[in-house]
Enzyme design. Structure first.
Site, PDB file in Angstrom:
ATOM      1  N   ASN A   7       0.598  -1.137  -0.218  1.00 53.44           N
ATOM      2  CA  ASN A   7      -0.270   0.141  -0.278  1.00 53.44           C
ATOM      3  C   ASN A   7       0.937   1.503   0.201  1.00 53.44           C
ATOM      4  O   ASN A   7       1.442   1.877   1.060  1.00 53.44           O
ATOM      5  CB  ASN A   7      -0.964  -0.340   1.249  1.00 53.44           C
ATOM      6  N   ARG A  91      -2.439  -1.715  -3.640  1.00 54.99           N
ATOM      7  CA  ARG A  91      -3.545  -1.207  -3.046  1.00 54.99           C
ATOM      8  C   ARG A  91      -3.478  -0.069  -4.060  1.00 54.99           C
ATOM      9  O   ARG A  91      -3.064   1.016  -3.816  1.00 54.99           O
ATOM     10  CB  ARG A  91      -3.835  -0.269  -1.657  1.00 54.99           C
ATOM     11  N   HIS A 180     -11.890   3.356  -0.206  1.00 50.04           N
ATOM     12  CA  HIS A 180     -12.352   2.672   0.636  1.00 50.04           C
ATOM     13  C   HIS A 180     -13.112   1.332   0.307  1.00 50.04           C
ATOM     14  O   HIS A 180     -13.647   0.541   1.430  1.00 50.04           O
ATOM     15  CB  HIS A 180     -12.172   2.812   1.849  1.00 50.04           C
ATOM     16  N   ARG A 241      -8.760  16.918   6.693  1.00 44.19           N
ATOM     17  CA  ARG A 241     -10.567  16.646   5.104  1.00 44.19           C
ATOM     18  C   ARG A 241     -11.256  17.308   5.626  1.00 44.19           C
ATOM     19  O   ARG A 241     -11.716  16.715   7.020  1.00 44.19           O
ATOM     20  CB  ARG A 241     -10.227  15.529   4.315  1.00 44.19           C
ATOM     21  N   GLU A 385      -8.281  -5.106   4.429  1.00 46.62           N
ATOM     22  CA  GLU A 385      -7.566  -4.296   3.207  1.00 46.62           C
ATOM     23  C   GLU A 385      -6.837  -5.250   2.507  1.00 46.62           C
ATOM     24  O   GLU A 385      -7.173  -6.126   1.261  1.00 46.62           O
ATOM     25  CB  GLU A 385      -8.203  -3.094   2.897  1.00 46.62           C
TER      26      GLU A 385
HETATM   27  C1  LIG Z   1      -8.963   7.172   0.168  1.00 44.30           C
HETATM   28  C2  LIG Z   1      -8.737   6.970   1.164  1.00 44.30           C
HETATM   29  O1  LIG Z   1      -8.474   8.319   1.734  1.00 44.30           O
HETATM   30  O2  LIG Z   1      -7.453   6.580   1.797  1.00 44.30           O
HETATM   31  P1  LIG Z   1      -6.763   6.987   3.535  1.00 44.30           P
HETATM   32  O3  LIG Z   1      -7.941   6.648   4.505  1.00 44.30           O
HETATM   33  O4  LIG Z   1      -5.868   4.911   3.499  1.00 44.30           O
HETATM   34  O5  LIG Z   1      -6.494   8.079   3.609  1.00 44.30           O
HETATM   35 MG   LIG Z   2      -6.323   3.015   6.190  1.00 43.58          MG
END
Ligand SMILES: CC(=O)OP(=O)(O)O
Ligand SMILES: [Mg+2]
Ligand SMILES: Nc1ncnc2c1ncn2[C@@H]1O[C@H](COP(=O)(O)OP(=O)(O)O)[C@@H](O)[C@H]1O
Length: 401
Positions: A7, A91, A180, A241, A385
């Site tokens: 990953n 991934r 996800h 975010r 995952e």
């Molecule tokens: C797509 C995504 O947000 O991945 P991660 O949770 O690994 O940052």
């Molecule tokens: Mg993750």
């Protein structure tokens, strides 16, 4: 067959080595701070002591070489030779509309992942670096890619289209893709197995809440809606975010603060969410500690996070006209009893009844945390995952022979 799962992030690379005869993990680890001055490799061989090594690792090819050295090391290794690795699974976050499942890596597949760079500028470029690094270090070994978006390709047009001029979809494929997916698919399947009920009958809301966080409405075993959108920015409030906001905020801030596209992208992806509201941390452990200590900024961050999560659960119960099971998974979902408790407290209108004592039990196993009277089963299911990717890799490589 021994399968290495990778990953790759922009500055990190997580790995797990599986023996697929019995799906056991032989070793796992992480390379952090790739491209920075002191990179850190943490290697955990099963049944042996963990090792950490600090060195300069400038790019992913060197990172994988170092990982392979550790995997075959006399003291810390679990393989006698790299040749024992028969396949590598990767991934990849964005598969666009092209990939509805995992795929064997070919020059065409790599070209398509590159074509999708625009749609996942943070996630797809490191994935290609990971694939290239595996090809250089393990020539002749087949690579397979598993996409975060693949599971969500079952969403209907009315769900995935944004209500903006259709020409933008036609020209640029702007739509909801989600992410996800490997995790949402895995935990929804395990939930059905755990409850001993056919997945076809179930309406499940899967809450993958980690650093990145998304919810999926899984009806009859397929994804019917998910909270991440064109990119992994939409939806829930996350560590760094923003999640949902009025798009006008973006143009307004760009104008008033004279920000460029990359500056505003960075603001929303890296300097928002829990980090922005608490002003201290993106890590839910710190937020919860601050909330317990009565710190106002952490308390507000915690309350906003929980409120937004709960609103989405309500939305997905509406999307499916009901919900039988709610699953909590990923870093926060698996470990934070208080996030689960506060979220469920306000879902009583759905008939949700949490068993507060069961909720506090710590375990790495799938478990029920609702009372026998609860109208909705509340489950905690550790995601995996990597195992899903290893299974797909094994199957695709065997089929290609
Ligand atoms: C797509 C995504 O947000 O991945 P991660 O949770 O690994 O940052
Ligand atoms: Mg993750
Ligand atoms: N005991 C805990 N309590 C609350 N949150 C936790 C706990 N352990 C881990 N987390 C949260 O999980 C997040 C990481 O989740 P994870 O699913 O591993 O994310 P990612 O795969 O995106 O790196 C951390 O940022 C942290 O906020």
């Amino acid at each position: 067959m021994k399968v290495l799962v990778i990953n790759a992030g922009s500055s990190s690379l997580k790995y797990q080595l599986y023996d697929m005869t019995d799906e056991t993990v032989l070793a796992k680890g992480l390379v952090e701070r790739i491209g920075m001055d002191s990179s850190i490799l943490t290697h955990k061989p099963t049944g042996k002591e963990e090792v950490t090594e600090v060195s300069e690792i400038l790019e992913h090819t060197t990172a994988i070489r170092k990982v392979l050295e550790k995997l075959t090391d006399k003291e810390h290794g679990v393989l006698s030779s790299v040749d024992e690795i028969q396949a590598v699974g990767h991934r990849v976050v964005h598969g666009g509309e092209t990939f509805k499942g995992s795929a064997l890596v070919t020059p065409e597949v790599k070209a398509e992942i590159r074509r999708l760079f625009d749609l996942a500028p943070l996630h797809n470029p490191p994935a290609i670096m990971g694939i290239n690094a595996a090809e250089v270090n393990m020539p002749g070994v087949p690579n397979v890619v598993a996409f975060d978006t693949a599971f969500h390709q079952t969403m209907e047009e009315k769900v995935y289209l944004y209500p903006i001029p259709k020409v933008l979809y036609k020209k640029h494929r702007i739509r909801r893709y989600g992410a996800h997916g490997t995790s949402h698919q895995y935990v929804s399947r395990v939930a059905a197995e755990f409850l001993n009920r056919p997945i076809e009958e179930l309406k499940i809301i899967t809450c993958h809440i980690g650093n990145g966080a998304s919810l999926t409405a899984v009806k009859g075993g397929v994804s019917v809606d998910t909270s991440m959108g064109l990119t992994p920015l939409e939806g829930l409030m996350m560590g760094t975010r923003s999640g949902d906001l009025d798009p006008t905020v973006v143009t307004f801030v760009m104008n008033k603060e004279e920000l460029s596209i990359s500056e505003v992208n960075s603001m929303l992806n890296k300097h928002s969410g829990l980090l922005a509201i608490s002003g201290s941390s993106s890590d839910m452990r710190d937020i919860t500690d601050g909330w317990e200590a009565g710190k106002p900024n952490e308390t507000l961050a915690f309350e906003m996070y929980e409120y937004r999560l709960r609103k989405y659960i309500g939305a997905y119960a509406a999307a499916m006209n009901g919900v039988d099971v709610i699953v909590f998974t990923a870093g926060v979902g698996e470990n934070s009893a208080i996030v689960r408790e506060k979220t469920c407290e306000n879902l009583s209108y759905l008939g949700v009844e949490l068993d507060k004592e069961l909720n506090k039990v710590r375990s790495g196993e799938p478990r029920r945390i609702s009372t026998p009277n609860s109208k909705v089963e509340i489950l905690v299911i550790p995601t995996n995952e990597e195992l899903m990717i290893a299974r797909d890799t094994l199957q695709i490589v065997q089929e290609s022979k």
